[in-house]
Every structure is written in structure tokens, then in C-alpha cells.
Design a protein around this motif. Sequence first.
Motif, PDB file in Angstrom:
ATOM      1  N   CYS A 257       0.827  -1.210   0.000  1.00  0.00           N
ATOM      2  CA  CYS A 257       0.000   0.000   0.000  1.00  0.00           C
ATOM      3  C   CYS A 257       0.860   1.258   0.000  1.00  0.00           C
ATOM      4  CB  CYS A 257      -0.940  -0.003   1.207  1.00  0.00           C
ATOM      5  SG  CYS A 257      -2.290  -1.159   1.070  1.00  0.00           S
ATOM      6  N   PHE A 258       1.958   1.241   0.738  1.00  0.00           N
ATOM      7  CA  PHE A 258       2.859   2.391   0.760  1.00  0.00           C
ATOM      8  C   PHE A 258       3.416   2.665  -0.636  1.00  0.00           C
ATOM      9  CE2 PHE A 258       7.237   3.963   0.993  1.00  0.00           C
ATOM     10  CZ  PHE A 258       6.998   5.199   1.571  1.00  0.00           C
ATOM     11  N   PHE A 259       3.894   1.613  -1.309  1.00  0.00           N
ATOM     12  CA  PHE A 259       4.445   1.786  -2.652  1.00  0.00           C
ATOM     13  C   PHE A 259       3.397   2.315  -3.626  1.00  0.00           C
ATOM     14  CE2 PHE A 259       7.888  -1.540  -1.768  1.00  0.00           C
ATOM     15  CZ  PHE A 259       8.840  -0.573  -1.527  1.00  0.00           C
ATOM     16  N   ILE A 260       2.225   1.686  -3.649  1.00  0.00           N
ATOM     17  CA  ILE A 260       1.182   2.108  -4.588  1.00  0.00           C
ATOM     18  C   ILE A 260       0.778   3.550  -4.327  1.00  0.00           C
ATOM     19  CG2 ILE A 260      -1.179   1.694  -5.386  1.00  0.00           C
ATOM     20  CD1 ILE A 260      -0.752  -1.276  -4.688  1.00  0.00           C
ATOM     21  N   SER A 261       0.602   3.899  -3.061  1.00  0.00           N
ATOM     22  CA  SER A 261       0.202   5.256  -2.697  1.00  0.00           C
ATOM     23  C   SER A 261       1.246   6.282  -3.127  1.00  0.00           C
ATOM     24  CB  SER A 261      -0.025   5.320  -1.189  1.00  0.00           C
ATOM     25  OG  SER A 261      -0.366   6.603  -0.786  1.00  0.00           O
ATOM     26  N   SER A 262       2.519   5.968  -2.885  1.00  0.00           N
ATOM     27  CA  SER A 262       3.565   6.924  -3.258  1.00  0.00           C
ATOM     28  C   SER A 262       3.701   7.023  -4.772  1.00  0.00           C
ATOM     29  CB  SER A 262       4.898   6.548  -2.617  1.00  0.00           C
ATOM     30  OG  SER A 262       5.362   5.314  -3.106  1.00  0.00           O
ATOM     31  N   TRP A 263       3.518   5.930  -5.490  1.00  0.00           N
ATOM     32  CA  TRP A 263       3.598   5.966  -6.948  1.00  0.00           C
ATOM     33  C   TRP A 263       2.426   6.740  -7.534  1.00  0.00           C
ATOM     34  CZ3 TRP A 263       4.745   0.047  -7.375  1.00  0.00           C
ATOM     35  CH2 TRP A 263       6.057  -0.182  -6.944  1.00  0.00           C
ATOM     36  N   LEU A 264       1.233   6.547  -6.962  1.00  0.00           N
ATOM     37  CA  LEU A 264       0.050   7.271  -7.439  1.00  0.00           C
ATOM     38  C   LEU A 264       0.191   8.762  -7.153  1.00  0.00           C
ATOM     39  CD1 LEU A 264      -2.748   7.015  -8.743  1.00  0.00           C
ATOM     40  CD2 LEU A 264      -3.677   6.610  -6.461  1.00  0.00           C
ATOM     41  N   ASN A 265       0.934   9.108  -6.132  1.00  0.00           N
ATOM     42  CA  ASN A 265       1.161  10.505  -5.775  1.00  0.00           C
ATOM     43  C   ASN A 265       1.938  11.247  -6.858  1.00  0.00           C
ATOM     44  OD1 ASN A 265       0.626  12.511  -3.865  1.00  0.00           O
ATOM     45  ND2 ASN A 265       2.708  12.360  -3.059  1.00  0.00           N
TER      46      ASN A 265
ATOM     47  N   MET B   3      -8.301   8.310  -8.190  1.00  0.00           N
ATOM     48  CA  MET B   3      -8.316   7.938  -6.773  1.00  0.00           C
ATOM     49  C   MET B   3      -7.236   8.744  -6.056  1.00  0.00           C
ATOM     50  SD  MET B   3      -7.237   4.216  -5.210  1.00  0.00           S
ATOM     51  CE  MET B   3      -8.822   3.443  -5.437  1.00  0.00           C
ATOM     52  N   ALA B   4      -7.556   9.206  -4.883  1.00  0.00           N
ATOM     53  CA  ALA B   4      -6.559   9.889  -4.060  1.00  0.00           C
ATOM     54  C   ALA B   4      -5.569   8.856  -3.526  1.00  0.00           C
ATOM     55  CB  ALA B   4      -7.232  10.608  -2.905  1.00  0.00           C
ATOM     56  N   PRO B   5      -4.291   9.210  -3.419  1.00  0.00           N
ATOM     57  CA  PRO B   5      -3.302   8.240  -2.941  1.00  0.00           C
ATOM     58  C   PRO B   5      -3.628   7.652  -1.566  1.00  0.00           C
ATOM     59  CG  PRO B   5      -2.187  10.116  -3.913  1.00  0.00           C
ATOM     60  CD  PRO B   5      -3.647  10.458  -3.872  1.00  0.00           C
ATOM     61  N   GLY B   6      -4.248   8.417  -0.711  1.00  0.00           N
ATOM     62  CA  GLY B   6      -4.588   7.924   0.620  1.00  0.00           C
ATOM     63  C   GLY B   6      -5.646   6.841   0.617  1.00  0.00           C
ATOM     64  N   GLN B   7      -6.452   6.795  -0.436  1.00  0.00           N
ATOM     65  CA  GLN B   7      -7.506   5.778  -0.497  1.00  0.00           C
ATOM     66  C   GLN B   7      -6.964   4.380  -0.730  1.00  0.00           C
ATOM     67  OE1 GLN B   7      -9.996   7.518  -3.564  1.00  0.00           O
ATOM     68  NE2 GLN B   7     -11.507   8.092  -2.020  1.00  0.00           N
ATOM     69  N   VAL B   8      -5.735   4.264  -1.192  1.00  0.00           N
ATOM     70  CA  VAL B   8      -5.121   2.951  -1.396  1.00  0.00           C
ATOM     71  C   VAL B   8      -5.051   2.193  -0.076  1.00  0.00           C
ATOM     72  CG1 VAL B   8      -2.958   1.808  -2.044  1.00  0.00           C
ATOM     73  CG2 VAL B   8      -3.823   3.699  -3.408  1.00  0.00           C
ATOM     74  N   TRP B   9      -4.903   2.923   1.015  1.00  0.00           N
ATOM     75  CA  TRP B   9      -4.756   2.301   2.336  1.00  0.00           C
ATOM     76  C   TRP B   9      -6.007   1.562   2.779  1.00  0.00           C
ATOM     77  CZ3 TRP B   9      -0.163   1.693   4.520  1.00  0.00           C
ATOM     78  CH2 TRP B   9       0.880   2.475   4.036  1.00  0.00           C
ATOM     79  N   LEU B  10      -7.115   1.751   2.102  1.00  0.00           N
ATOM     80  CA  LEU B  10      -8.321   1.003   2.444  1.00  0.00           C
ATOM     81  C   LEU B  10      -8.178  -0.486   2.134  1.00  0.00           C
ATOM     82  CD1 LEU B  10     -11.018   3.549   1.224  1.00  0.00           C
ATOM     83  CD2 LEU B  10     -10.352   3.051   3.574  1.00  0.00           C
ATOM     84  N   LEU B  11      -7.128  -0.859   1.409  1.00  0.00           N
ATOM     85  CA  LEU B  11      -6.846  -2.274   1.156  1.00  0.00           C
ATOM     86  C   LEU B  11      -6.504  -3.032   2.441  1.00  0.00           C
ATOM     87  CD1 LEU B  11      -4.684  -2.275  -2.099  1.00  0.00           C
ATOM     88  CD2 LEU B  11      -6.918  -3.321  -1.797  1.00  0.00           C
ATOM     89  N   ILE B  12      -6.199  -2.325   3.499  1.00  0.00           N
ATOM     90  CA  ILE B  12      -5.836  -2.952   4.769  1.00  0.00           C
ATOM     91  C   ILE B  12      -7.075  -3.513   5.482  1.00  0.00           C
ATOM     92  CG2 ILE B  12      -4.744  -2.525   7.016  1.00  0.00           C
ATOM     93  CD1 ILE B  12      -2.760  -2.293   4.812  1.00  0.00           C
ATOM     94  N   ILE B  13      -8.247  -2.995   5.185  1.00  0.00           N
ATOM     95  CA  ILE B  13      -9.471  -3.386   5.898  1.00  0.00           C
ATOM     96  C   ILE B  13      -9.900  -4.786   5.456  1.00  0.00           C
ATOM     97  CG2 ILE B  13     -11.893  -2.818   6.334  1.00  0.00           C
ATOM     98  CD1 ILE B  13     -11.155   0.099   5.679  1.00  0.00           C
ATOM     99  N   PRO B  14      -9.970  -5.736   6.394  1.00  0.00           N
ATOM    100  CA  PRO B  14     -10.369  -7.105   6.034  1.00  0.00           C
ATOM    101  C   PRO B  14     -11.784  -7.139   5.437  1.00  0.00           C
ATOM    102  CG  PRO B  14      -9.481  -7.037   8.256  1.00  0.00           C
ATOM    103  CD  PRO B  14      -9.644  -5.610   7.806  1.00  0.00           C
ATOM    104  N   LEU B  15     -12.001  -8.026   4.510  1.00  0.00           N
ATOM    105  CA  LEU B  15     -13.235  -8.254   3.756  1.00  0.00           C
ATOM    106  C   LEU B  15     -13.570  -7.102   2.810  1.00  0.00           C
ATOM    107  CD1 LEU B  15     -15.481 -10.043   6.391  1.00  0.00           C
ATOM    108  CD2 LEU B  15     -14.099 -11.060   4.587  1.00  0.00           C
ATOM    109  N   PHE B  16     -13.460  -5.858   3.280  1.00  0.00           N
ATOM    110  CA  PHE B  16     -13.686  -4.720   2.396  1.00  0.00           C
ATOM    111  C   PHE B  16     -12.661  -4.712   1.275  1.00  0.00           C
ATOM    112  CE2 PHE B  16     -12.930  -0.212   1.261  1.00  0.00           C
ATOM    113  CZ  PHE B  16     -14.185   0.080   0.752  1.00  0.00           C
ATOM    114  N   ASN B  17     -11.463  -5.233   1.581  1.00  0.00           N
ATOM    115  CA  ASN B  17     -10.409  -5.257   0.571  1.00  0.00           C
ATOM    116  C   ASN B  17     -10.763  -6.142  -0.617  1.00  0.00           C
ATOM    117  OD1 ASN B  17     -10.105  -7.741   1.795  1.00  0.00           O
ATOM    118  ND2 ASN B  17      -7.913  -7.569   2.075  1.00  0.00           N
ATOM    119  N   LEU B  18     -11.675  -7.083  -0.457  1.00  0.00           N
ATOM    120  CA  LEU B  18     -12.102  -7.916  -1.580  1.00  0.00           C
ATOM    121  C   LEU B  18     -12.848  -7.093  -2.631  1.00  0.00           C
ATOM    122  CD1 LEU B  18     -13.221 -11.137   0.299  1.00  0.00           C
ATOM    123  CD2 LEU B  18     -11.080 -10.728  -0.934  1.00  0.00           C
ATOM    124  N   TYR B  19     -13.500  -6.028  -2.198  1.00  0.00           N
ATOM    125  CA  TYR B  19     -14.113  -5.091  -3.139  1.00  0.00           C
ATOM    126  C   TYR B  19     -13.085  -4.045  -3.596  1.00  0.00           C
ATOM    127  CZ  TYR B  19     -16.252  -0.660  -4.409  1.00  0.00           C
ATOM    128  OH  TYR B  19     -16.539   0.532  -5.034  1.00  0.00           O
TER     129      TYR B  19
END
Length: 160
Positions: free
Chosen positions: A41-49, A58-74
Motif C-alpha cells: 500500500c505504501f508503494f502504490i500510494s507513493s507511486w500514485l502521488n 483515486m486519491a493516494p490515501g484511499q489505497v490504504w483502504l486495502l488494509i481493511i479485512p473483507l472490504f479489501n475484496l471489493y
Amino acid sequence: MKVYYVIFIDDPRMTEEEILLKVIPALIGLVIGIVVNVVICFFISSWLNEVPGQYRVMAPGQVWLLIIPLFNLYWMFRVYMLDVPQSFKNYFDATGETSVGDCGKSLGQWICILTLVGCIPCVNYCSGIALLVMLILWLVKINELKQKIIKTRNQQVPVA
């Protein structure tokens, strides 16, 4: 003092040491998985920045939502297949660069498919290896696109 564990244990006659020998490796694996996910998530966010704001979907900070279990499947569909590749595509379309292809969208699609297939017992062994390969290829692709943006930005002569 009796210690109770909220975990499925095959044999009720297991000692606490035997239980710990099963629980500790599982916890270590969980921690390693979380750390790897945070690094990705850090790499993707910094690259998107590096993509200028007007081209980002998508805002770079939204990449961090991948950390949330089950929600990350969406959310993985949004990150790997839709928004991050589209952000890079928007930038390169605006600059007239056509050699970038789909900016990793098809690789992202395979990442999402293989992640979901990984939920199927026995099949997950094969899909896990393929998922790792696709994820590495996608990360390399996005990093190359980021490098192109930086190179293009550094080559532009400032207007006085």
C-alpha cells in the motif's frame, strides 16, 4: 490457572504447549501478511502521488483502504484494476504517450480474479503462486509508469 484459546483445536487433550506450537506460527504468518500488505500500500500510494492531481481517479490515501479485512475484496478491484491504472492512463493520454498500453489494467484484473480463486480450497495452492507473479508484474509495471512520469517532468523546460 486455565487459559482458554478461541481457536479450533482437533484434540481436546492437547497441552498448552502443543496449542502454542499451533497458534504462534499462525500469528507470525498473520503479522508477516499485514506487514507485506502495508508495504504494498505504501508503494502504490507513493507511486500514485506522482500522477498530477487533475488526472487521478483515486486519491493516494484511499489505497490504504486495502488494509481493511473483507472490504479489501471489493477495494482491490478499484485499486488494481480500475482507478490506479486509469489515473496513469489519463496522464499518458493527455501527454500523447501511446506506448503504455492499458497501464496494468489487465494485470490488475488477473490479480483480482486470482485473489478470489484463492478462496477455493486446493485450488488456492496454484492460484497463490500465480497471484504472487501477477502482483510482482503489476507493481513493476506501475513503477515503470511512475518513472516515465518523473522522467517526462524532469525533461520539460520551465517557461520563464
